[in-house]
Design a protein around this motif. Structure first.
Motif, mmCIF file in Angstrom:
data_model
loop_
_atom_site.group_PDB
_atom_site.id
_atom_site.type_symbol
_atom_site.label_atom_id
_atom_site.label_comp_id
_atom_site.label_asym_id
_atom_site.label_seq_id
_atom_site.Cartn_x
_atom_site.Cartn_y
_atom_site.Cartn_z
ATOM 1 N N LYS A 8 9.075 -117.271 3.076
ATOM 2 C CA LYS A 8 8.748 -118.293 4.065
ATOM 3 C C LYS A 8 9.919 -119.185 4.395
ATOM 4 O O LYS A 8 9.961 -119.838 5.422
ATOM 5 C CB LYS A 8 7.580 -119.127 3.553
ATOM 6 C CG LYS A 8 6.295 -118.330 3.400
ATOM 7 C CD LYS A 8 5.158 -119.216 2.948
ATOM 8 C CE LYS A 8 3.866 -118.415 2.811
ATOM 9 N NZ LYS A 8 2.725 -119.267 2.383
ATOM 10 N N GLY A 9 10.883 -119.253 3.437
ATOM 11 C CA GLY A 9 12.025 -120.113 3.711
ATOM 12 C C GLY A 9 13.085 -119.480 4.582
ATOM 13 O O GLY A 9 14.017 -120.152 5.021
ATOM 14 N N ALA A 10 12.976 -118.160 4.792
ATOM 15 C CA ALA A 10 13.996 -117.463 5.594
ATOM 16 C C ALA A 10 13.870 -117.851 7.064
ATOM 17 O O ALA A 10 12.755 -117.966 7.580
ATOM 18 C CB ALA A 10 13.862 -115.950 5.438
ATOM 19 N N PRO A 11 14.979 -118.037 7.752
ATOM 20 C CA PRO A 11 14.906 -118.405 9.185
ATOM 21 C C PRO A 11 14.426 -117.234 10.016
ATOM 22 O O PRO A 11 14.716 -116.074 9.722
ATOM 23 C CB PRO A 11 16.360 -118.766 9.519
ATOM 24 C CG PRO A 11 17.184 -118.025 8.531
ATOM 25 C CD PRO A 11 16.367 -117.983 7.258
ATOM 26 N N THR A 12 13.663 -117.508 11.021
ATOM 27 C CA THR A 12 13.157 -116.471 11.928
ATOM 28 C C THR A 12 13.997 -116.441 13.185
ATOM 29 O O THR A 12 14.505 -117.462 13.646
ATOM 30 C CB THR A 12 11.691 -116.752 12.306
ATOM 31 O OG1 THR A 12 11.613 -118.041 12.907
ATOM 32 C CG2 THR A 12 10.806 -116.730 11.056
ATOM 33 N N ARG A 13 14.145 -115.203 13.732
ATOM 34 C CA ARG A 13 14.932 -115.015 14.955
ATOM 35 C C ARG A 13 14.012 -114.923 16.151
ATOM 36 O O ARG A 13 12.993 -114.239 16.104
ATOM 37 C CB ARG A 13 15.778 -113.743 14.870
ATOM 38 C CG ARG A 13 16.854 -113.802 13.809
ATOM 39 C CD ARG A 13 17.681 -112.529 13.836
ATOM 40 N NE ARG A 13 18.753 -112.572 12.854
ATOM 41 C CZ ARG A 13 19.625 -111.569 12.669
ATOM 42 N NH1 ARG A 13 19.549 -110.481 13.412
ATOM 43 N NH2 ARG A 13 20.556 -111.686 11.747
ATOM 44 N N LYS A 14 14.354 -115.621 17.165
ATOM 45 C CA LYS A 14 13.586 -115.581 18.398
ATOM 46 C C LYS A 14 14.257 -114.642 19.398
ATOM 47 O O LYS A 14 15.466 -114.671 19.563
ATOM 48 C CB LYS A 14 13.476 -116.978 19.011
ATOM 49 C CG LYS A 14 12.697 -117.955 18.141
ATOM 50 C CD LYS A 14 12.587 -119.306 18.838
ATOM 51 C CE LYS A 14 11.780 -120.280 17.977
ATOM 52 N NZ LYS A 14 11.651 -121.598 18.643
ATOM 53 N N THR A 15 13.441 -113.826 19.984
ATOM 54 C CA THR A 15 13.958 -112.883 20.979
ATOM 55 C C THR A 15 14.367 -113.634 22.236
ATOM 56 O O THR A 15 13.598 -114.445 22.768
ATOM 57 C CB THR A 15 12.892 -111.833 21.339
ATOM 58 O OG1 THR A 15 12.461 -111.213 20.135
ATOM 59 C CG2 THR A 15 13.466 -110.794 22.284
ATOM 60 N N GLY A 16 15.586 -113.365 22.684
ATOM 61 C CA GLY A 16 16.103 -114.092 23.841
ATOM 62 C C GLY A 16 15.623 -113.516 25.150
ATOM 63 O O GLY A 16 16.387 -112.860 25.861
ATOM 64 N N TYR A 17 14.325 -113.717 25.427
ATOM 65 C CA TYR A 17 13.800 -113.177 26.680
ATOM 66 C C TYR A 17 14.455 -113.847 27.887
ATOM 67 O O TYR A 17 14.689 -113.224 28.921
ATOM 68 C CB TYR A 17 12.281 -113.371 26.731
ATOM 69 C CG TYR A 17 11.532 -112.534 25.730
ATOM 70 C CD1 TYR A 17 11.386 -111.162 25.921
ATOM 71 C CD2 TYR A 17 10.989 -113.098 24.591
ATOM 72 C CE1 TYR A 17 10.707 -110.386 24.997
ATOM 73 C CE2 TYR A 17 10.310 -112.327 23.655
ATOM 74 C CZ TYR A 17 10.175 -110.970 23.864
ATOM 75 O OH TYR A 17 9.516 -110.202 22.949
ATOM 76 N N GLY A 18 14.754 -115.143 27.742
ATOM 77 C CA GLY A 18 15.384 -115.834 28.856
ATOM 78 C C GLY A 18 16.767 -115.311 29.163
ATOM 79 O O GLY A 18 17.136 -115.089 30.323
ATOM 80 N N SER A 19 17.551 -115.048 28.096
ATOM 81 C CA SER A 19 18.892 -114.506 28.309
ATOM 82 C C SER A 19 18.841 -113.102 28.876
ATOM 83 O O SER A 19 19.665 -112.729 29.719
ATOM 84 C CB SER A 19 19.664 -114.519 26.987
ATOM 85 O OG SER A 19 19.023 -113.698 26.027
ATOM 86 N N MET A 20 17.856 -112.297 28.436
ATOM 87 C CA MET A 20 17.720 -110.939 28.978
ATOM 88 C C MET A 20 17.399 -110.985 30.465
ATOM 89 O O MET A 20 17.923 -110.201 31.254
ATOM 90 C CB MET A 20 16.637 -110.185 28.212
ATOM 91 C CG MET A 20 17.013 -109.859 26.768
ATOM 92 S SD MET A 20 15.686 -109.040 25.879
ATOM 93 C CE MET A 20 15.501 -107.569 26.869
ATOM 94 N N SER A 21 16.520 -111.915 30.852
ATOM 95 C CA SER A 21 16.169 -112.026 32.270
ATOM 96 C C SER A 21 17.376 -112.449 33.095
ATOM 97 O O SER A 21 17.591 -111.950 34.196
ATOM 98 C CB SER A 21 15.031 -113.037 32.446
ATOM 99 O OG SER A 21 13.877 -112.624 31.746
ATOM 100 N N ARG A 22 18.171 -113.385 32.546
ATOM 101 C CA ARG A 22 19.375 -113.803 33.273
ATOM 102 C C ARG A 22 20.371 -112.659 33.411
ATOM 103 O O ARG A 22 20.992 -112.492 34.463
ATOM 104 C CB ARG A 22 20.015 -114.991 32.557
ATOM 105 C CG ARG A 22 19.246 -116.310 32.740
ATOM 106 C CD ARG A 22 20.094 -117.494 32.284
ATOM 107 N NE ARG A 22 20.395 -117.395 30.861
ATOM 108 C CZ ARG A 22 19.645 -117.927 29.898
ATOM 109 N NH1 ARG A 22 18.524 -118.575 30.208
ATOM 110 N NH2 ARG A 22 20.001 -117.822 28.625
ATOM 111 N N ASP A 23 20.522 -111.859 32.340
ATOM 112 C CA ASP A 23 21.442 -110.717 32.407
ATOM 113 C C ASP A 23 20.986 -109.711 33.455
ATOM 114 O O ASP A 23 21.800 -109.168 34.209
ATOM 115 C CB ASP A 23 21.540 -110.045 31.035
ATOM 116 C CG ASP A 23 22.236 -110.933 30.013
ATOM 117 O OD1 ASP A 23 22.938 -111.875 30.437
ATOM 118 O OD2 ASP A 23 22.072 -110.692 28.798
ATOM 119 N N ARG A 24 19.688 -109.460 33.496
ATOM 120 C CA ARG A 24 19.179 -108.519 34.489
ATOM 121 C C ARG A 24 19.355 -109.056 35.907
ATOM 122 O O ARG A 24 19.651 -108.300 36.835
ATOM 123 C CB ARG A 24 17.702 -108.232 34.215
ATOM 124 C CG ARG A 24 17.457 -107.432 32.939
ATOM 125 C CD ARG A 24 15.984 -107.202 32.704
ATOM 126 N NE ARG A 24 15.756 -106.421 31.503
ATOM 127 C CZ ARG A 24 14.554 -106.127 31.017
ATOM 128 N NH1 ARG A 24 13.462 -106.554 31.653
ATOM 129 N NH2 ARG A 24 14.436 -105.411 29.912
#
Length: 303
Positions: A8-24
């Motif tokens: 539970k103490g490990a940091p979670t990674r958030k998927t960069g949907y916003g960055s993917m949309s900007r790249d597209r």
């Protein structure tokens, strides 16, 4: 039963949907940018030819706005289509292109079938050699070919030069190697189970080719046919070297040699003739483009 333990103490990674949309979005913008450049680069010359073909000689020589027609006229079209020379050039080109396509297909289809399915010693090397033959530029071939025809005339007395049908001999040196290479890739993409089943049922190699491979490989055959026709219709160097009489010329050479007299260029009719000459390949590509792309990319994903 083992269970997964989550820290539970490990940091979670958030998927960069916003960055993917900007790249597209940026990729789409760059795609449209280069598409617009492509359209401008390839469509501006035909547009200029069309505009010039609608101008009279006086307006062309007046050096006014080259991108606008002040007094549109169809005189250039009437002059060319009513000219016996132009119709002769068009007839010669049509006959030569049609016959060359037939000769090319009669040679390329059996050759590609043999090199792709009838495995024999040296078949792979021979297939590579066929393609490398196509890479030899025609600017290096027309001189030895011209010499060969001259020697043939000395030995036999048969004149091949300055005859439109000599092009039926020289054009296949350009069309057969590449068309054979296209068909090799397409035949290789057809499952082997088809010809194996046909051979088990008692079919000969010729029957396997004509009844199974030709119908299945129709897109590849159409692609090779389009290529052979385009090369035959638009070839300039060979007819310029091997034909000289006006009644023996084909369309590309006939337009240049008859509409340019000394230092006088009849630009209106030259542009008109170029547009009319480009019409048949353009019509063919417009109706058969899907088959052409399918034939050229047939062997790209074969595993």
């Amino acid at each position: 039963m083992a269970t997964a333990v989550l820290d539970k103490g490990a940091p979670t990674r958030k998927t960069g949907y916003g960055s993917m949309s900007r790249d597209r979005a940026w990729a789409l913008r760059w795609s449209y940018f280069f598409l617009v450049l492509f359209v401008i680069f390839f469509l501006v010359p035909p547009l200029y030819m069309l505009i010039t073909s609608l101008k009279g000689s006086a307006e062309i020589s007046a050096a006014t706005n080259p991108w606008w027609v002040f007094n549109p006229t169809l005189e250039n079209y009437r002059a060319l289509l009513g000219s016996g020379q132009f119709l002769t050039f068009a007839r010669n080109s049509a006959v030569v292109s049609t016959v060359v396509v037939a000769i090319t297909m009669l040679i390329s289809i059996p050759a590609a079938f043999a090199l792709s399915r009838m495995r024999f010693w040296g078949s792979a090397t021979l297939a590579t050699g066929v393609f490398l033959t196509y890479l030899v530029p025609d600017t290096l071939l027309f001189i030895p070919l011209f010499k060969m025809f001259a020697v043939f005339h000395e030995w036999t007395g048969i004149q091949l030069l300055n005859r439109w049908w000599v092009l039926l001999v020289v054009y296949p040196t350009l069309t057969v190697p590449f068309c054979t290479w296209i068909m090799i890739g397409y035949f290789a993409s057809i499952p082997k189970e088809l010809d194996e089943a046909a051979i088990i049922d008692g079919a000969s190699w010729l029957q396997t080719l004509t009844r199974i491979f030709v119908p299945v490989a129709l897109p590849g055959i159409i692609a090779a046919t389009i290529f052979a026709f385009t090369v035959s219709w638009a070839q300039f160097l060979y007819p310029l070297a091997f034909t000289t009489s006006v009644d023996q010329l084909v369309l590309p050479v006939g337009i240049i040699t008859t509409l340019i007299k000394g230092d006088v260029f009849n630009w209106g009719q030259i542009m008109t003739g170029a547009l009319l000459g480009a019409a048949p390949p353009l019509i063919i590509y417009a109706f058969l483009m899907d088959y052409y792309i399918a034939g050229l990319t047939a062997g790209a994903t074969k595993g």
